[in-house]
Enzyme design. Sequence first.
Site, PDB file in Angstrom:
ATOM      1  N   CYS A 133       0.837  -1.201   0.000  1.00 35.91           N
ATOM      2  CA  CYS A 133       0.000   0.000   0.000  1.00 35.91           C
ATOM      3  C   CYS A 133       0.877   1.259   0.000  1.00 35.91           C
ATOM      4  O   CYS A 133       1.451   1.620   1.024  1.00 35.91           O
ATOM      5  CB  CYS A 133      -0.910   0.002   1.227  1.00 35.91           C
ATOM      6  SG  CYS A 133      -1.959   1.453   1.329  1.00 35.91           S
ATOM      7  N   CYS A 136      -0.488   4.014   2.306  1.00 36.25           N
ATOM      8  CA  CYS A 136      -0.258   3.814   3.744  1.00 36.25           C
ATOM      9  C   CYS A 136       1.211   4.036   4.119  1.00 36.25           C
ATOM     10  O   CYS A 136       1.508   4.598   5.166  1.00 36.25           O
ATOM     11  CB  CYS A 136      -0.627   2.394   4.168  1.00 36.25           C
ATOM     12  SG  CYS A 136      -2.080   1.720   3.404  1.00 36.25           S
ATOM     13  N   ASP A 137       2.121   3.548   3.285  1.00 39.17           N
ATOM     14  CA  ASP A 137       3.527   3.463   3.699  1.00 39.17           C
ATOM     15  C   ASP A 137       4.481   4.379   2.938  1.00 39.17           C
ATOM     16  O   ASP A 137       5.647   4.493   3.307  1.00 39.17           O
ATOM     17  CB  ASP A 137       4.017   2.006   3.540  1.00 39.17           C
ATOM     18  CG  ASP A 137       3.214   1.054   4.410  1.00 39.17           C
ATOM     19  OD1 ASP A 137       2.796   1.471   5.496  1.00 39.17           O
ATOM     20  OD2 ASP A 137       2.997  -0.094   3.993  1.00 39.17           O
TER      21      ASP A 137
END
Length: 307
Positions: A133, A136-137
């Site tokens: 992701c 997200c990261d």
Amino acid sequence: MKSYDAIVIGGGPAGMAAALYLVRAGVKTLLVEKLSPGGQMLMTEELENYPGFPRGIKGYELGDRMAEHLQGYEVDRIFDEVREIKVGEGEHSILIGDEWINTRSIIFATGVTFRKLYVPNEEKLLGRGVSYCALCDGNFFRDKVVAVVGGGNSALEESLYLSRLVRKIYLVHRREEFRGLKCYQDKCYADPKIEPVLNSVVSRILGDDDVNGIEVQNVKTGEYSEIELDGVFIFVGFDPVSKFLPPEIELDDWGFIKTDCEMATNIPGIYAAGDIRSKNCRQVVTAVGDGATAATAAFAYLEHKNG
Ligand code: NAP
């Protein structure tokens, strides 16, 4: 034992649309969602192709809006995992957590899960440089060097997103040509931070505590080489979330649920909507359409049963 007219499993766009249509039709509905509502929209930075948002909308924002829309109606919700389903004659039972609940109809809207490479260190270094992701990261890799693996729309789109954050991206794809849309390909080729590594597969992720490189094999020459980097983002497609499906449900060769154009499965009263369904176009907009269609068909089924 609790009993419903309809249970919708999955709180992504298909499930939320289905629940909305059901409660608005007066159907006693339970929506079951494992985590928070939104599904894969939560992992999508910007949706540029959802009608009505000419300047795009953040995935999580669209998810929030759909969830807020539902809050105005009397739909019961359980945030837990479905563990087992027993198909019956006109009534089915669903084990959610430790509780069996009866329902006259079911809509499966559990979507898909990200496919893995299944190479050494992928699992061990998850969260320590391996990610599925970018949204997200990505922030953890500001000004660092990463690889993106895959050649579809996800890999290309996420590379373009990451390029705003990182110093350099090796875009590793197993073939000569990308699968994703030409407009994304053109943008990737034009981006000075993105270096395509074609005809290549990742054979191993390197690092003890954190990722510090990848080993790639050129599939044409068979040669191996190593690339030093800090993170690996893997976008090589997805698999259906279907492990709890009853064996009576008919699936296609890839494990997606077969439906007719009303989203009905081979079992009366059981429907599927969104990415879990066997179909070609997996988009938020088609998921929402599937959800509405499945709910409408379920409502007609329940009315018919009521006489
Ligand atoms: P995808 O289209 O199935 O692409 C998966 C990519 O990963 C392919 O390029 C495939 O290579 C490669 N791949 C698969 N298994 C691999 C392995 N074991 N090792 C190395 N490479 C592997 O998946 P996706 O990109 O996640 O997209 C899924 C669906 O969502 C598609 O229908 C896509 O169009 C849609 N989507 C749409 C948008 C948009 O419209 N904005 C954005 C994202 C996703 P090959 O090409 O050689 O098969």
